[in-house]
Design an enzyme around this catalytic site. Structure first.
Site, mmCIF file in Angstrom:
data_model
loop_
_atom_site.group_PDB
_atom_site.id
_atom_site.type_symbol
_atom_site.label_atom_id
_atom_site.label_comp_id
_atom_site.label_asym_id
_atom_site.label_seq_id
_atom_site.Cartn_x
_atom_site.Cartn_y
_atom_site.Cartn_z
ATOM 1 N N GLY A 60 -15.263 26.227 -45.731
ATOM 2 C CA GLY A 60 -14.988 25.140 -46.667
ATOM 3 C C GLY A 60 -14.209 24.041 -45.988
ATOM 4 O O GLY A 60 -13.706 24.208 -44.867
ATOM 5 N N CYS A 87 -14.912 31.108 -40.986
ATOM 6 C CA CYS A 87 -14.270 29.798 -40.790
ATOM 7 C C CYS A 87 -13.014 29.697 -41.670
ATOM 8 O O CYS A 87 -12.027 30.361 -41.415
ATOM 9 C CB CYS A 87 -15.271 28.675 -41.063
ATOM 10 S SG CYS A 87 -14.809 27.091 -40.308
ATOM 11 N N TYR A 88 -13.045 28.887 -42.740
ATOM 12 C CA TYR A 88 -11.896 28.812 -43.633
ATOM 13 C C TYR A 88 -11.534 30.193 -44.174
ATOM 14 O O TYR A 88 -10.360 30.529 -44.341
ATOM 15 C CB TYR A 88 -12.200 27.853 -44.789
ATOM 16 C CG TYR A 88 -11.147 27.841 -45.877
ATOM 17 C CD1 TYR A 88 -9.979 27.096 -45.728
ATOM 18 C CD2 TYR A 88 -11.315 28.573 -47.056
ATOM 19 C CE1 TYR A 88 -9.001 27.090 -46.719
ATOM 20 C CE2 TYR A 88 -10.354 28.572 -48.043
ATOM 21 C CZ TYR A 88 -9.193 27.827 -47.879
ATOM 22 O OH TYR A 88 -8.234 27.827 -48.858
ATOM 23 N N HIS A 173 -19.785 29.929 -37.536
ATOM 24 C CA HIS A 173 -20.712 30.153 -38.650
ATOM 25 C C HIS A 173 -21.878 31.015 -38.182
ATOM 26 O O HIS A 173 -22.843 30.505 -37.608
ATOM 27 C CB HIS A 173 -21.217 28.818 -39.202
ATOM 28 C CG HIS A 173 -20.187 28.046 -39.957
ATOM 29 N ND1 HIS A 173 -19.983 28.203 -41.313
ATOM 30 C CD2 HIS A 173 -19.270 27.138 -39.543
ATOM 31 C CE1 HIS A 173 -18.998 27.405 -41.710
ATOM 32 N NE2 HIS A 173 -18.551 26.747 -40.649
ATOM 33 N N GLU A 175 -24.091 32.291 -40.001
ATOM 34 C CA GLU A 175 -25.221 32.164 -40.916
ATOM 35 C C GLU A 175 -26.230 31.087 -40.513
ATOM 36 O O GLU A 175 -27.369 31.087 -41.001
ATOM 37 C CB GLU A 175 -24.719 31.886 -42.341
ATOM 38 C CG GLU A 175 -24.049 30.535 -42.557
ATOM 39 C CD GLU A 175 -22.555 30.531 -42.275
ATOM 40 O OE1 GLU A 175 -21.849 29.686 -42.837
ATOM 41 O OE2 GLU A 175 -22.103 31.377 -41.468
ATOM 42 N N ASP A 231 -44.027 26.296 -55.743
ATOM 43 C CA ASP A 231 -43.021 26.741 -56.700
ATOM 44 C C ASP A 231 -43.583 26.818 -58.116
ATOM 45 O O ASP A 231 -43.495 27.853 -58.776
ATOM 46 C CB ASP A 231 -41.808 25.802 -56.671
ATOM 47 C CG ASP A 231 -41.178 25.714 -55.298
ATOM 48 O OD1 ASP A 231 -41.273 26.700 -54.548
ATOM 49 O OD2 ASP A 231 -40.609 24.666 -54.970
ATOM 50 N N LYS A 370 -37.111 29.099 -50.562
ATOM 51 C CA LYS A 370 -38.547 28.867 -50.503
ATOM 52 C C LYS A 370 -39.305 30.061 -49.919
ATOM 53 O O LYS A 370 -40.377 30.428 -50.423
ATOM 54 C CB LYS A 370 -38.821 27.606 -49.666
ATOM 55 C CG LYS A 370 -40.291 27.253 -49.505
ATOM 56 C CD LYS A 370 -40.902 26.713 -50.787
ATOM 57 C CE LYS A 370 -40.364 25.352 -51.122
ATOM 58 N NZ LYS A 370 -41.077 24.742 -52.262
#
Length: 514
Positions: A60, A87-88, A173, A175, A231, A370
């Site tokens: 964040g 991180c944060y 990070h 991710e 979608d 997606k």
């Protein structure tokens, strides 16, 4: 999102405002682990409702020393389960355990090589480890019981862990795709949590169908807007399986579709057994968009008019209690759907709905990415030419025709777009791109064709590659292909005399231009 079954193991991700929080959930799901995202300040009781076996504290923009810095609810850090801080989140873990966090002497942003790494989080990982950094604060003194398990040249404390309490932290990070081995690290955390890996496409489908049936009930009727993309097409098949003939799918031709798209949509969906009602609303939309150049206004007008059309169709085919939409995670994120997230742009199916909406919303895909929708579509039998189709925005060509829209400009853009997309398929490049599009700019420039001066439009071509649509790289299309496309466009679309190729990533740009 549909709730997991009573015995389903869950990893709860607490969101403290990072633009990448949803990527953590996506990585976990890719590995078959069910995960949910809650606000970073969610009450302890709300977290415990998910019956978690592990918790992640996201990154964040705040500093742990900020007066209004977000923090988990009292009791969260006392839970007897593994907790990973990113991180944060790592800085908060260290700070709350008695360590020191200070402004770094040198801010780290971008890729960095770990000079050392080890410990439980890095178990089984070998060779070079490239991490993606984005931080100004750093842990400068470890709290009691923790040890450093990774370093970079500029950050001596890059990862920490306390094996006794099962508390772990990484300053980078894991991710994002820019940390290539980050998935292995997150997988190690799942192993530490002991979470089952049964979040599969079939399980998702079963959960979604059950969720729709529970929400709609045994008599509720559902109205769905069809665009022809993956979608809405997948949602049509899902809803048809869930509620049968109580679904009415309405395809609104708003005049902002691609070349021959209306015919393609009708043929594909009716061939799949979906009851499609086509509404020709081109004149209405063009009237309300006349002279409007601001992209946010375009989106809101289109969202508003979609609902107006649906209200009118309700009178003909209704009554309908529910309105279904194919809203996805990225739509919600970019429309500030997550706590602390910046409002980048509103989406017609998130930010443009009127306050007096006469329907209850059904949004089964609201927290899906997606790729998850495509996997569900495969199970539902959606043909690959629709299932693997590039995303196309609900506002259609309105946000690819920069500035005020006219029928003439839309006609130009349709022809350019058709040449580009057809060319990608012809050269075997379509499936190598995650999304490709053409943009008609308001720029006109001088050119020479046939020894005569021209003063015509400039079009931009854009193609990106991405695994999650949260970040994206511009596609490295061959020069020969781009040259061929440029020649075809200026020769076949006489209103265009200049073609440019967008080589900007996301961030800093978004995939669409508006």
């Amino acid at each position: 999102m549909t709730q997991p079954s009573q015995h389903h193991q869950t990893v709860v991700i607490l969101d403290f405002g990072s633009q990448f929080t949803r990527l953590i959930a996506r990585r976990f799901r890719e590995m078959g682990a069910y995960s949910v995202i809650l606000p970073g300040t969610a009450p302890l009781e709300r977290i415990q409702q998910e019956q978690p076996v592990g918790i992640v504290l996201s990154g964040g923009p705040s500093s742990v020393y900020d007066e209004n810095a977000p923090k988990p609810a009292p009791g969260v850090l006392d839970l007897n389960m593994p907790i990973l801080g990113v991180c944060y989140g790592m800085q908060y873990l260290a700070h709350e355990a008695g360590g020191d966090v200070k402004r770094a002497g040198k801010r780290e942003y971008g890729k960095a090589d770990l000079t050392e790494y080890g410990g439980e989080l890095f178990k089984g990982i070998e060779g070079e480890f490239v991490a993606w950094m984005s931080h100004s604060d750093s842990v400068t003194q470890l709290p009691q019981g923790y040890q450093v398990v990774a370093k970079t040249e500029d950050t001596p404390v890059t990862a920490i862990e306390n094996n006794e309490t099962k508390r772990y932290g990484v300053q980078f990070h894991p991710e994002v795709v820019h940390t290539p081995k980050g998935g292995q690290l997150l997988g190690n955390f799942l192993d530490i949590c002991g979470v089952s890996r049964d979040w599969t496409p079939q399980h998702i489908l079963d959960e979604l169908i059950a969720g729709v049936q529970e929400q709609v009930g045994s008599e509720g009727r559902v109205l769905l807007g069809i665009s022809g993309g993956v979608d809405s097409s997948t949602l049509a098949l899902l809803l048809s399986r869930a509620v049968g003939d109580r679904l009415t799918a309405v395809f609104v031709d708003h005049g902002l579709l691609r070349l021959n798209e209306r015919e393609q949509v009708e043929t594909a969906l009716r061939g799949a057994g979906v009851n499609v009602v086509t509404v020709d609303a081109r004149e209405e939309f063009m009237h309300h968009l006349d002279g409007v150049s601001d992209p946010e206004q375009k989106r809101k007008i289109i969202g508003r008019e979609f609902i107006r059309v649906f209200d009118r169709e309700t009178e003909k085919y209704g009554p309908f209690e529910f309105l279904a939409q194919g809203t996805l995670y990225p739509d919600v994120i970019e429309s500030a759907g997550g706590e602390g997230a910046a409002n980048i742009k509103s989406h017609h199916n998130v930010g443009g709905l009127p306050e007096d909406l006469a329907f209850k919303l059904v949004e089964p895909f609201r927290t899906l990415f997606k790729d998850e929708v495509r996997e569900i579509a495969k199970l539902l039998g959606l043909p690959d030419d629709i299932r693997m189709r590039h995303p196309f925005p609900g506002p259609g060509l309105a946000i690819r025709c920069l500035g005020a829209i006219t029928e003439e400009k839309l006609d130009i853009l349709r022809r350019v777009d058709d040449i580009f997309i057809s060319g990608l398929r012809e050269f075997g490049l379509y499936d190598q791109c995650s999304q490709a599009l053409a943009v008609l700019t308001p720029i006109q420039s001088v050119g020479v064709m046939g020894d005569e001066r021209t003063y015509s439009y400039t079009v931009a071509l854009r193609a990106v590659t991405t695994g999650d649509f949260m970040t994206a790289e511009w596609a490295r299309l061959p020069y020969e292909f781009l040259g061929t496309m440029s020649n075809r466009i200026v020769n076949q679309v006489h209103e265009v005399n200049r073609v440019v190729y967008d080589i900007t990533g996301k961030p800093p740009a978004t995939i669409e231009w508006e």
